[in-house]
Structures are given as structure tokens and as C-alpha cells.
Design a protein around this motif. Structure first.
Motif, short mmCIF file in Angstrom:
data_model
loop_
_atom_site.label_atom_id
_atom_site.label_comp_id
_atom_site.label_asym_id
_atom_site.label_seq_id
_atom_site.Cartn_x
_atom_site.Cartn_y
_atom_site.Cartn_z
N GLY A 44 0.77 -1.20 0.12
CA GLY A 44 0.03 -0.16 0.03
C GLY A 44 0.82 1.10 -0.13
N ARG A 45 0.09 2.36 0.24
CA ARG A 45 1.09 3.64 0.37
C ARG A 45 0.66 4.56 1.58
NH1 ARG A 45 -3.63 4.74 -3.18
NH2 ARG A 45 -5.10 6.32 -2.14
N ARG A 92 1.49 8.38 2.86
CA ARG A 92 1.99 9.71 2.50
C ARG A 92 2.67 10.38 3.58
NH1 ARG A 92 -2.41 14.18 0.64
NH2 ARG A 92 -2.69 14.66 2.72
N ARG A 121 4.48 13.97 4.77
CA ARG A 121 5.08 15.31 4.37
C ARG A 121 6.44 15.44 4.75
NH1 ARG A 121 0.32 17.55 8.19
NH2 ARG A 121 1.33 15.62 9.27
N ILE A 161 4.90 10.06 -1.44
CA ILE A 161 4.06 8.76 -0.95
C ILE A 161 5.04 7.45 -0.90
CG2 ILE A 161 2.47 7.31 -1.75
CD1 ILE A 161 1.15 9.90 -2.80
#
Lengths: 278, 218
Positions: A87-88, A90, A92, A201
Motif C-alpha cells: 500500500g501507500r 503519505r 510530509r 508517498i
């Protein structure tokens, strides 16, 4: 400009687990990605279609006119290995920070306590790092570390051997002792999609020998580890990775990071980096 | 009596159940559900267990419970002989119920923002403002509780209400919501993290600094 160098590499923009479409962003460019279970298409806001290849459980694309070849992970073709896209997530942070964190061993006992490390066994034993000129990749070898639960398939604490490989500015591959099969390596990779210089990501992916764990157990094992890193990555300053050696003082445990930063600078792969002390 | 917890390691609702189980000394059997990326919670075998397709689910023999509030109440009512985690006095019992509703509102706002930040599942519009309003309300309540010598949402001992509200508050920084403006709330999260047998989760780090170097205890 740093983006001019980055556009000629391939990046993951979707996984191939389930068909679907997603709107995403790569190198500050908005993209639409569609995957129907057999073929994928990537288009930008102007309607321009970008090249696509399906490798390692992901849809990869390249925005530039002169794509560099995507690196090989030969283990992906080995029969008997279980291929596990995770999966991913995300984050920052600079895409380069995400790769550098993946290469760091010293944080294991503190961030991945009880899994990849444990106090007081925090020592990083000496290991070897070099840039393999013939393939233009960073390699760290002879890495050893004490781990309470190195993999889902590991019954208990073991001393684990590692090799790290950086074949792409925004991807890293880890070869690691395979608990049920000592002669083989487990392969764990992180493919990073640079959304911008300060956001990315992460798409973890694994090729493992494991006859016991369920697919869900293997995915969740890796997701737990990746998300443990996330809050640390989001709090690293400066947000972009400093490549000027005057900006941070490394220690011996950081050899891989030093080589990675030097390799990025030499290559001109500075998207997500700070090149001079500011 | 033990039970099976259908669990996603990244899901705050599942964490609430794991956390209370750890604090009560229970060790449920964990059945991993790959909610992401495989959508395991939409697969036929899981829908047979919980037609709503939501996590967590707890199964104890013929009893199948879904949703963190129901499972928390059941765990405390069935396994806490002291009756402190789920008080039986009508007043506190009803107050716990009210905070369980606040916890659900937090999950729908702060929790949704975290899922958006982490997994790109879009949060409802206005979620940030609603989450901040809930955090301010909790801050004021905990401030007043503290002045009255009560460290927890209801009374002087933590309850299922604290566990239900804690997860999304402690994970708020994952969504970019800083807890700095809420000192009483922050202190409450530290008290909870210092409880014996506290269980961390990705995004909620252990309290290194609070380990007593002489005894090794928190």
C-alpha cells in the motif's frame, strides 16, 4: 533545475492490487492514473499521456523525454517468493529523507522497539559502504544487527545480516537474512513517489520466502514499521535533505547516509535536497 | 475468556481495543485484516462476520461485536472485576456514555483527517474546525477536572471513555493537528501513556523520558 534531472526517472504512481483510478501528483505535476487489472494509463491535466510500465506490483511512469532504465530486482522473478505490495503511506517530508530513513540502522531500537531493535543492544557494528561504479549504485554490506523480531516469519530474537542498495535516487532495496531459509535473502524495498520537494508517498514492497504468515499479516507487519517512521520523518528539519557536508555532523553509523548524499550530489539528483548551507 | 480481535494495525478504532486489552491484562488472538491496500474488510469472509464491513470486530464464541465502543464496554464489563473501567453508578455510567459519543465524533473528524493525511481517504469538509471544537471542549473539561482533583474524563480512575477518546487525540499530530494549544489535554495523554502496561501504536511513541532509572518503572 533539480526537477529537470528528476523527470527522467521512473516513479511509482499506483499499486496493482485492485483496479481503479486515482488522481495524484508527481514532481509537482497533477496526474490521473488508471489501472484496469491488465493495463495502466497515466495522463496529465493537459491530456498528455505518459509512458507506463508495470513492475514490482506497481504502475511506474516517467514525465521526461529521456527516461533512464528502471532498476532490476531479479528476486522478483524467483519462483516461490511471495510478492507483497504494502500500500501507500503519505508523508510530509522530502522524498530523499524517506529513502535515507530506510537506510538508517541506528534508529531501530528506538523507533521500532521490540521489532527491529531493542535497548540496550543499540550498537551499530562496523559495516562497509561503497558506490559500485559499474552499476552506479550505493551499496552497504556486512551490516549486522540484533533484532527481537526481524520478520513475521522470525520465531524470536536473531542477529540479522543486511545489505542495502540504492539503485535510484528515490528507491532503496534491502536484502535481509531470511529466517526460514538461511541461504536466501528476503527483499524489502521502498519505492518513493515524489509529490513535491517536501511531500512524498512511500510504496513499500516485499519479495519474501514465508510459508506460514497470511498475506494480511505480512502487509500489516510492514505497515506498522513504516508508520512508526512517519511522525519522525515529518518532524525532521530542514525539511529538504541537506547535501552540504557542513550542515550536519555525521557519525560512523551514518556511513550509508553519507554515501547516499554524496552520490545524489554527484548525480545532480537534488530534487528534495538543499545543496548549500543556507 | 479470550476472544479474537479482527485488527488493522493502522486503524485507531482497532487500537482502542488493543489498548484496553493490554491495560486489563487480556491477550486477544489477533486476526490481521489487510484493509489497505487489499480492502480485506470488504471481502466476503469478513462481511459474513460483520455485514457493515467495518473494523474492529471481536468474536468470543457465539458473541460477535463490532465497533470500538461496544467492544470496550464489553471488555470492561466482562473482565474488570473492580468495576472501575466501566462504572456501574448511574451518574458516572451515563457520563461515560456521553464521552463515548464524543469519541465517535472525534473519530469522524480528527480520525478522518488522519486517514486523509496517511492514506488519502478524503475527510468530510469542515472536519478540521469540528475536530478543533471537540479538542477545545475536552481541554476545558480536563482543566476543570484537574482543578477538582480528578485526572480523568469521568472521576479519579481512567474509564473506557478515556481509552475511546485517547486514540484520536494522541494521533492528531499525524493529521497535522498540534496539541500545543491544549496543555490539559496533553497532560492527560501523558498520564494515560504512563499507565502500567500501556500499549503504543505507530504514531504514539513510548515514554522514554518517564522511565525511572533506578527501578526501571514508569
Amino acid at each position: 533545475m533539480s526537477r529537470d534531472h528528476a523527470v527522467n526517472d521512473w516513479y511509482p504512481v499506483a499499486d496493482t492490487v485492485r483496479p481503479g483510478a486515482r488522481a495524484t501528483r508527481l514532481l509537482d505535476t497533477d496526474l490521473q492514473v488508471a489501472w484496469d487489472g491488465a493495463a495502466a494509463a497515466v495522463t496529465d491535466a493537459a491530456g498528455t499521456a505518459h509512458p507506463v510500465q508495470i513492475r514490482y506490483g506497481h504502475v511506474w511512469t516517467c514525465l521526461g523525454a529521456a527516461p533512464r532504465a528502471l532498476f532490476e530486482i531479479s528476486e522478483a522473478e524467483e519462483p516461490g517468493r511471495r510478492l507483497v505490495p504494502c500500500g501507500r503511506v503519505r508523508v510530509r517530508c522530502s522524498p530523499l529523507r524517506a529513502v535515507e530513513n530506510f537506510l538508517d540502522i541506528a534508529h531501530f531500537p528506538f523507533v521500532h522497539k521490540g521489532i527491529l531493535g531493542a535497548e540496550p543492544q543499540t550498537e551499530v557494528f562496523p559495516y562497509a559502504v561503497k558506490i559500485r561504479e559499474e552499476v552506479d549504485e550505493v551499496w552497504a554490506t556486512q551490516v549486522r544487527f540484533h533484532q527481537p523480531q526481524a520478520a513475521k516469519s522470525a520465531g524470536g530474537a536473531t542477529e540479522i545480516r543486511y545489505e542495502y542498495r540504492v539503485p535510484h535516487p528515490m528507491a532503496a532495496v534491502l536484502y535481509k537474512t531470511c529466517p526460514p531459509r538461511p541461504e536466501a535473502w528476503d527483499v524489502i524495498a521502498i519505492f518513493v513517489q515524489p509529490v513535491s520537494e517536501t511531500e512524498c508517498i512511500a510504496w513499500p514492497w516485499m519479495a519474501l520466502y514465508d510459508d506460514e504468515s497470511s498475506h494480511a499479516e505480512m502487509v500489516q507487519f510492514q505497515q506498522e514499521i513504516f508508520v512508526q517512521d512517519r511522525s519522525i520523518l515529518e518532524n525532521q528539519l530542514p525539511v529538504r535533505l541537506p547535501l552540504d557536508p557542513r550542515m550536519e555532523i555525521p557519525t560512523r553509523a551514518d556511513l550509508t547516509s553519507i554515501a547516499y548524499r554524496r552520490w545524489l550530489k554527484r548525480r545532480g539528483a537534488t530534487y528534495g535536497a538543499m545543496t548549500e548551507a543556507q | 475468556m479470550t476472544f479474537t480481535l479482527y485488527n488493522d494495525v493502522l486503524d485507531a478504532e482497532c487500537y482502542k481495543v488493543r489498548l484496553l486489552a493490554a491495560l486489563l491484562g487480556l491477550s486477544p488472538r489477533i486476526a490481521a485484516v489487510e484493509a489497505h491496500p487489499g480492502a480485506g474488510h470488504r471481502a466476503a469472509d469478513f462481511l459474513a462476520l460483520n455485514p457493515a464491513g467495518t473494523l474492529p470486530v471481536a468474536a468470543a464464541g457465539d458473541l460477535v461485536l463490532s465497533g470500538a465502543p461496544a467492544i470496550l464496554v464489553w471488555m470492561a464489563a466482562a473482565h474488570d472485576v473492580t468495576d472501575r473501567w466501566y462504572p456501574r453508578d448511574p451518574g458516572p455510567m451515563a457520563q461515560v456514555q456521553a464521552w463515548l459519543e464524543t469519541a465517535s465524533a472525534l473519530a469522524a473528524t480528527a480520525g478522518a483527517l488522519r486517514r486523509e493525511a496517511l492514506l488519502e481517504h478524503p475527510a468530510p469538509s469542515g472536519a478540521a474546525q469540528s475536530a478543533e471544537a471537540l479538542l477545545r471542549r475536552m481541554e476545558l473539561h480536563l482543566l476543570l477536572q484537574g482543578m477538582g482533583g480528578r485526572g480523568w474524563l469521568v472521576g479519579t480512575h481512567p474509564t473506557v471513555a478515556d481509552i475511546a477518546c485517547f486514540a484520536d487525540v494522541a494521533l492528531a499530530p499525524d493529521a497535522g493537528i498540534a496539541l500545543d494549544p491544549y496543555p490539559a489535554l496533553h497532560a492527560w495523554t501523558l498520564r494515560l501513556r504512563a499507565l502500567p502496561d500501556f500499549l503504543e501504536m505507530p504514531g504514539i511513541a513510548p515514554l522514554h523520558a518517564l522511565v525511572d532509572p533506578l527501578t526501571g518503572h514508569r
